[in-house]
Design an enzyme around this catalytic site. Sequence first.
Site, PDB file in Angstrom:
ATOM      1  N   HIS A 109       0.801  -1.226   0.000  1.00  0.00           N
ATOM      2  CA  HIS A 109       0.000   0.000   0.000  1.00  0.00           C
ATOM      3  C   HIS A 109       0.833   1.276   0.000  1.00  0.00           C
ATOM      4  O   HIS A 109       0.283   2.364  -0.171  1.00  0.00           O
ATOM      5  CB  HIS A 109      -0.980   0.002   1.181  1.00  0.00           C
ATOM      6  CG  HIS A 109      -2.288   0.639   0.847  1.00  0.00           C
ATOM      7  ND1 HIS A 109      -3.434   0.451   1.576  1.00  0.00           N
ATOM      8  CD2 HIS A 109      -2.651   1.473  -0.164  1.00  0.00           C
ATOM      9  CE1 HIS A 109      -4.430   1.132   1.054  1.00  0.00           C
ATOM     10  NE2 HIS A 109      -3.987   1.766  -0.003  1.00  0.00           N
ATOM     11  N   ASP A 134      -9.944  -0.019   3.976  1.00  0.00           N
ATOM     12  CA  ASP A 134      -8.773  -0.709   4.517  1.00  0.00           C
ATOM     13  C   ASP A 134      -9.051  -1.134   5.954  1.00  0.00           C
ATOM     14  O   ASP A 134      -9.814  -0.469   6.667  1.00  0.00           O
ATOM     15  CB  ASP A 134      -7.587   0.272   4.491  1.00  0.00           C
ATOM     16  CG  ASP A 134      -6.220  -0.386   4.558  1.00  0.00           C
ATOM     17  OD1 ASP A 134      -6.110  -1.472   5.146  1.00  0.00           O
ATOM     18  OD2 ASP A 134      -5.261   0.211   4.039  1.00  0.00           O
ATOM     19  N   HIS A 136      -6.628  -0.966   7.960  1.00  0.00           N
ATOM     20  CA  HIS A 136      -5.621  -0.151   8.644  1.00  0.00           C
ATOM     21  C   HIS A 136      -5.729   1.303   8.199  1.00  0.00           C
ATOM     22  O   HIS A 136      -6.120   1.591   7.066  1.00  0.00           O
ATOM     23  CB  HIS A 136      -4.224  -0.690   8.321  1.00  0.00           C
ATOM     24  CG  HIS A 136      -4.069  -2.156   8.578  1.00  0.00           C
ATOM     25  ND1 HIS A 136      -4.304  -3.099   7.605  1.00  0.00           N
ATOM     26  CD2 HIS A 136      -3.737  -2.821   9.701  1.00  0.00           C
ATOM     27  CE1 HIS A 136      -4.100  -4.305   8.112  1.00  0.00           C
ATOM     28  NE2 HIS A 136      -3.767  -4.168   9.378  1.00  0.00           N
ATOM     29  N   ASP A 138      -3.135   3.552   7.976  1.00  0.00           N
ATOM     30  CA  ASP A 138      -2.007   3.932   7.119  1.00  0.00           C
ATOM     31  C   ASP A 138      -1.652   5.408   7.213  1.00  0.00           C
ATOM     32  O   ASP A 138      -1.257   6.036   6.223  1.00  0.00           O
ATOM     33  CB  ASP A 138      -2.301   3.563   5.657  1.00  0.00           C
ATOM     34  CG  ASP A 138      -2.399   2.066   5.438  1.00  0.00           C
ATOM     35  OD1 ASP A 138      -1.966   1.307   6.317  1.00  0.00           O
ATOM     36  OD2 ASP A 138      -2.924   1.655   4.380  1.00  0.00           O
ATOM     37  N   HIS A 151       4.372   0.912   4.169  1.00  0.00           N
ATOM     38  CA  HIS A 151       3.015   0.659   3.682  1.00  0.00           C
ATOM     39  C   HIS A 151       1.979   1.093   4.710  1.00  0.00           C
ATOM     40  O   HIS A 151       0.795   1.166   4.388  1.00  0.00           O
ATOM     41  CB  HIS A 151       2.824  -0.811   3.281  1.00  0.00           C
ATOM     42  CG  HIS A 151       2.711  -1.788   4.406  1.00  0.00           C
ATOM     43  ND1 HIS A 151       2.072  -3.005   4.273  1.00  0.00           N
ATOM     44  CD2 HIS A 151       3.164  -1.762   5.684  1.00  0.00           C
ATOM     45  CE1 HIS A 151       2.122  -3.677   5.416  1.00  0.00           C
ATOM     46  NE2 HIS A 151       2.785  -2.942   6.270  1.00  0.00           N
ATOM     47  N   ASP A 242      -7.541  -1.718  -0.091  1.00  0.00           N
ATOM     48  CA  ASP A 242      -6.611  -2.747   0.370  1.00  0.00           C
ATOM     49  C   ASP A 242      -7.395  -4.044   0.524  1.00  0.00           C
ATOM     50  O   ASP A 242      -8.400  -4.090   1.239  1.00  0.00           O
ATOM     51  CB  ASP A 242      -6.007  -2.312   1.712  1.00  0.00           C
ATOM     52  CG  ASP A 242      -4.859  -3.200   2.166  1.00  0.00           C
ATOM     53  OD1 ASP A 242      -4.940  -4.427   1.964  1.00  0.00           O
ATOM     54  OD2 ASP A 242      -3.905  -2.665   2.761  1.00  0.00           O
ATOM     55  N   ASP A 244      -6.997  -6.434   2.276  1.00  0.00           N
ATOM     56  CA  ASP A 244      -7.130  -6.931   3.653  1.00  0.00           C
ATOM     57  C   ASP A 244      -8.323  -6.326   4.394  1.00  0.00           C
ATOM     58  O   ASP A 244      -8.601  -6.706   5.532  1.00  0.00           O
ATOM     59  CB  ASP A 244      -5.833  -6.766   4.453  1.00  0.00           C
ATOM     60  CG  ASP A 244      -5.493  -5.331   4.853  1.00  0.00           C
ATOM     61  OD1 ASP A 244      -6.387  -4.471   4.923  1.00  0.00           O
ATOM     62  OD2 ASP A 244      -4.300  -5.072   5.123  1.00  0.00           O
ATOM     63  N   GLU A 287      -2.056  -5.090  -2.052  1.00  0.00           N
ATOM     64  CA  GLU A 287      -1.727  -6.073  -1.010  1.00  0.00           C
ATOM     65  C   GLU A 287      -2.202  -7.498  -1.302  1.00  0.00           C
ATOM     66  O   GLU A 287      -2.337  -8.314  -0.390  1.00  0.00           O
ATOM     67  CB  GLU A 287      -2.235  -5.607   0.367  1.00  0.00           C
ATOM     68  CG  GLU A 287      -1.634  -4.300   0.871  1.00  0.00           C
ATOM     69  CD  GLU A 287      -0.210  -4.414   1.378  1.00  0.00           C
ATOM     70  OE1 GLU A 287       0.360  -5.532   1.363  1.00  0.00           O
ATOM     71  OE2 GLU A 287       0.361  -3.376   1.801  1.00  0.00           O
TER      72      GLU A 287
END
Length: 318
Positions: A109, A134, A136, A138, A151, A242, A244, A287
């Site tokens: 990312h 996402d 996360h 980030d 990332h 992302d 994830d 990712e």
Amino acid sequence: MLRYGRSKIFQQFRIGVLGAPFNQGQTKLGVKDGPQTIRNTGFIKKLEELGHDVVDAGDVQPDDGVDGETGPSGEKNHRRVLTYNQKLSEAVRKIREDHRMCITLGGDHSIAIGSVSGHCIGTPHKQLIVLWVDAHADINTGRTSPTGNMHGMPISFLVQELKHKINRLPGSEWPQPSFEVKHLAYIGLRDVDTLEQKYLDDMGILHFGMRDLDKIGLSEAVARCLDHLQPTESRSLHVSFDIDVLDPFEAPSTGTPVRGGLSLREGLSIVEEARNTGRLRGFDLVEVNPTLGTVKDAALTAEAAKAIILSATAGVRG
């Protein structure tokens, strides 16, 4: 209250696809194979069969000769990450100046530093607005990151409010901020570092975690994000997705999986609503790491990525 996401049907779609096989923003190096793995699903052919005008611009390759030293505040591979993203930014700019939506296939990312800045530079006289999908946030800086992996830092390099807290490419002023935090919204968060949460709260950034989605529902959260961002002719929408953000049951082959995530149907709903604004011009899918898990895991993750991209592009015009 404004409600974005009403269905729009367009007859001619202009799309540019760009691969970003970059893995230096974290430690699981197989993520560099993500772009080709996603291409192998045949999503480009599918788009062409649907009548879209698609150009595959190939991959932006890293320069192996760039020094991978740690940055002044502990950012791992600092020069490599920023040098690559400067190169990626230029490639995205060219696609946008050709009046195409740019789909950038990651890679980790950290490549969003380049994809978002390239979208901004290649879309003059328009306000860039960003929906970050996402698990996360980030938004770490080198000083706040518990790992030093870049990332987990792209937002901090992109927002105006943190420009004095990041270390730019040595010897240059790159990158410059692409947008203000009032033009950012998050959805799907469930693994946020303590100091990242402080940034989100202190700067008043609109964000919806999985607990919020349980309370108000996904549709309402997406509508609030788009009402906040207000995509219009003068506001160009960038979605950074992302893989994830999906539950590992849906997308197991990714570097930082977190249980309790979105279903694939929920992920599709988010990008469909973004698409239906008619203002989506930049899209990252990052990712995907086919070297993690089994062959079946990698195939499942790649097919999820394909479905997300097709849903994001079905209603886009240049």
